[in-house]
Design an enzyme around this catalytic site. Structure first.
Site, PDB file in Angstrom:
ATOM      1  N   LYS A  18       0.860  -1.189   0.000  1.00 54.00           N
ATOM      2  CA  LYS A  18       0.000   0.000   0.000  1.00 54.00           C
ATOM      3  C   LYS A  18       0.893   1.235   0.000  1.00 54.00           C
ATOM      4  O   LYS A  18       1.858   1.307   0.774  1.00 54.00           O
ATOM      5  CB  LYS A  18      -0.884   0.012   1.256  1.00 54.00           C
ATOM      6  CG  LYS A  18      -2.085   0.933   1.157  1.00 54.00           C
ATOM      7  CD  LYS A  18      -3.166   0.339   0.267  1.00 54.00           C
ATOM      8  CE  LYS A  18      -4.494   1.060   0.438  1.00 54.00           C
ATOM      9  NZ  LYS A  18      -5.547   0.476  -0.420  1.00 54.00           N
ATOM     10  N   THR A  64      -4.429  -5.010   0.988  1.00 51.80           N
ATOM     11  CA  THR A  64      -3.770  -3.707   1.120  1.00 51.80           C
ATOM     12  C   THR A  64      -4.602  -2.748   1.969  1.00 51.80           C
ATOM     13  O   THR A  64      -4.051  -1.864   2.628  1.00 51.80           O
ATOM     14  CB  THR A  64      -3.492  -3.086  -0.258  1.00 51.80           C
ATOM     15  OG1 THR A  64      -4.713  -2.776  -0.921  1.00 51.80           O
ATOM     16  CG2 THR A  64      -2.676  -4.035  -1.120  1.00 51.80           C
ATOM     17  N   PHE A 166      35.119  27.084 -10.587  1.00 48.80           N
ATOM     18  CA  PHE A 166      35.192  25.877 -11.413  1.00 48.80           C
ATOM     19  C   PHE A 166      36.152  26.168 -12.562  1.00 48.80           C
ATOM     20  O   PHE A 166      35.839  26.971 -13.450  1.00 48.80           O
ATOM     21  CB  PHE A 166      33.807  25.502 -11.928  1.00 48.80           C
ATOM     22  CG  PHE A 166      33.726  24.145 -12.569  1.00 48.80           C
ATOM     23  CD1 PHE A 166      34.119  23.009 -11.883  1.00 48.80           C
ATOM     24  CD2 PHE A 166      33.254  23.997 -13.867  1.00 48.80           C
ATOM     25  CE1 PHE A 166      34.046  21.754 -12.470  1.00 48.80           C
ATOM     26  CE2 PHE A 166      33.165  22.749 -14.461  1.00 48.80           C
ATOM     27  CZ  PHE A 166      33.566  21.620 -13.760  1.00 48.80           C
ATOM     28  N   VAL A 238      31.341  21.282  -7.216  1.00 51.19           N
ATOM     29  CA  VAL A 238      30.280  20.628  -6.451  1.00 51.19           C
ATOM     30  C   VAL A 238      30.723  19.218  -6.076  1.00 51.19           C
ATOM     31  O   VAL A 238      30.411  18.711  -4.997  1.00 51.19           O
ATOM     32  CB  VAL A 238      28.965  20.611  -7.250  1.00 51.19           C
ATOM     33  CG1 VAL A 238      27.890  19.821  -6.507  1.00 51.19           C
ATOM     34  CG2 VAL A 238      28.480  22.040  -7.502  1.00 51.19           C
ATOM     35  N   ASN A 265      23.291  21.055  -9.508  1.00 50.23           N
ATOM     36  CA  ASN A 265      23.939  22.361  -9.557  1.00 50.23           C
ATOM     37  C   ASN A 265      22.939  23.373 -10.105  1.00 50.23           C
ATOM     38  O   ASN A 265      22.729  23.472 -11.311  1.00 50.23           O
ATOM     39  CB  ASN A 265      25.189  22.283 -10.440  1.00 50.23           C
ATOM     40  CG  ASN A 265      26.097  23.476 -10.265  1.00 50.23           C
ATOM     41  OD1 ASN A 265      25.765  24.409  -9.544  1.00 50.23           O
ATOM     42  ND2 ASN A 265      27.238  23.451 -10.933  1.00 50.23           N
ATOM     43  N   HIS A 267      21.737  26.816 -11.182  1.00 50.70           N
ATOM     44  CA  HIS A 267      22.579  27.872 -11.739  1.00 50.70           C
ATOM     45  C   HIS A 267      22.044  29.274 -11.465  1.00 50.70           C
ATOM     46  O   HIS A 267      20.829  29.520 -11.503  1.00 50.70           O
ATOM     47  CB  HIS A 267      22.726  27.663 -13.249  1.00 50.70           C
ATOM     48  CG  HIS A 267      23.305  26.340 -13.606  1.00 50.70           C
ATOM     49  ND1 HIS A 267      24.582  25.973 -13.257  1.00 50.70           N
ATOM     50  CD2 HIS A 267      22.786  25.267 -14.270  1.00 50.70           C
ATOM     51  CE1 HIS A 267      24.825  24.745 -13.691  1.00 50.70           C
ATOM     52  NE2 HIS A 267      23.751  24.293 -14.305  1.00 50.70           N
TER      53      HIS A 267
END
Length: 309
Positions: A18, A64, A166, A238, A265, A267
């Site tokens: 369920k 269920t 970077f 990162v 990441n 931006h």
């Protein structure tokens, strides 16, 4: 966990359960303070009910709807405040012990982040507001008593306006991104960590242990991302920040065997706008276009050498 069987010349695996069972539980202290949790519960059972698939015989099935009702019944029985992890284990343990045909159970929970409000500097007795990041957990329990317990965070949004760069990545004819040693970095952390407890009988007995651990892990992840309040810490990628966050978690918590992190990441694109008369907006590390489509996706996991994961 699913057992593969051969039926009528075919390989066969099955499970049923369920999903999206929503339950809220309120506890009230004698001093008038209220506590609330809101959970979205998912249940998966592994059981010997192959006859229900092959013929009109449902005698081995746990319905269920019964699973759904059990969530509310067990929540009612919990007279003391408990963590999402404890409730997941409680449910899974119930299913494997109460039903003879059930050999294993998976219970996952997502906790909605209701936080107590503060009014005039005082915590409110029964007032709450909705936070952001969500606490998740998954308990896998087998009839033998073996356990696999995972906790996590979804939607932990963090951002630094500086101390990120970077440079020196692969360049080819498709590359347009310039090197930078000064940029904004933002992400929405999804974290999973697996505890080293392998049986129901080895769990900590301290009340709300896993709730405290969740808060502590969240703090370690955030503190590693940001660095010290004065000056912060430089992030060359990162990827590097992710690794340091995972390593800090394993170094800080000996009962965590495995950490998985996903850091998209998100931006913030520098805005430069010009026309024939010259610059309209000249970027000076001040005006950005925020966008999360498309975004980078960085993920990795870290585990101890002795871990079975």
């Amino acid at each position: 966990m699913a057992q593969q069987e051969v039926v009528e010349g075919f390989k066969f695996e099955q499970r049923h359960g369920k999903e999206r069972v929503r339950v809220a539980r309120v506890w009230k202290t004698r001093q008038g303070q209220h506590f609330i949790v809101e959970w979205r519960v998912g249940i998966t059972l592994f059981s010997d009910c192959v006859n229900s698939y092959l013929r009109d015989d449902n005698s081995d099935i746990v319905a269920t709807d019964t699973m759904k009702n059990t969530v509310y019944a067990k929540a009612k029985e919990c007279s003391d405040i408990l963590s999402a992890e404890e409730f997941a284990i409680l449910l899974a343990k119930h299913f494997v012990s109460f039903y003879q045909k059930v050999t294993g159970a998976i219970v996952n929970i997502v906790e909605k982040p209701w936080e107590r409000v503060t009014v005039d500097g005082q915590p409110h007795e029964h007032g709450f507001k909705l936070g952001s990041e969500k606490h998740t957990t998954e308990a896998i329990v087998q009839k033998s008593g073996s356990l696999q317990l995972t906790s996590g965070i979804e939607g932990l949004s963090v951002l630094k306006t500086t101390q990120s760069g970077f440079v020196n990545f692969i360049r080819d004819k498709y590359t347009a991104l310039p090197d930078t040693r000064e940029r904004m970095v933002a992400t929405e952390v999804t974290a999973l960590w697996r505890y080293s407890y392998e049986s129901l009988y080895s769990l900590p007995q301290k009340p709300l242990y896993f709730t405290e651990k969740y808060q502590e892990v969240k703090k370690v992840l955030a503190d590693t991302f940001f660095g010290p309040p004065k000056g912060g810490v430089y992030s060359p990628s990162v990827q590097n920040t992710l690794y340091l966050m995972a390593k800090a978690t394993l170094n800080r918590f000996p009962d965590i065997a495995y950490v998985s992190l996903k850091l998209p990441n998100l931006h913030f694109i520098p805005v430069n706008i010009s026309n024939q008369d010259g610059p309209i907006v000249k970027f000076e590390d001040d005006v950005y276009l925020p966008t999360d489509e498309p975004h980078g996706s960085i993920q990795a996991s870290l585990s101890r050498l002795w871990s079975k994961l």
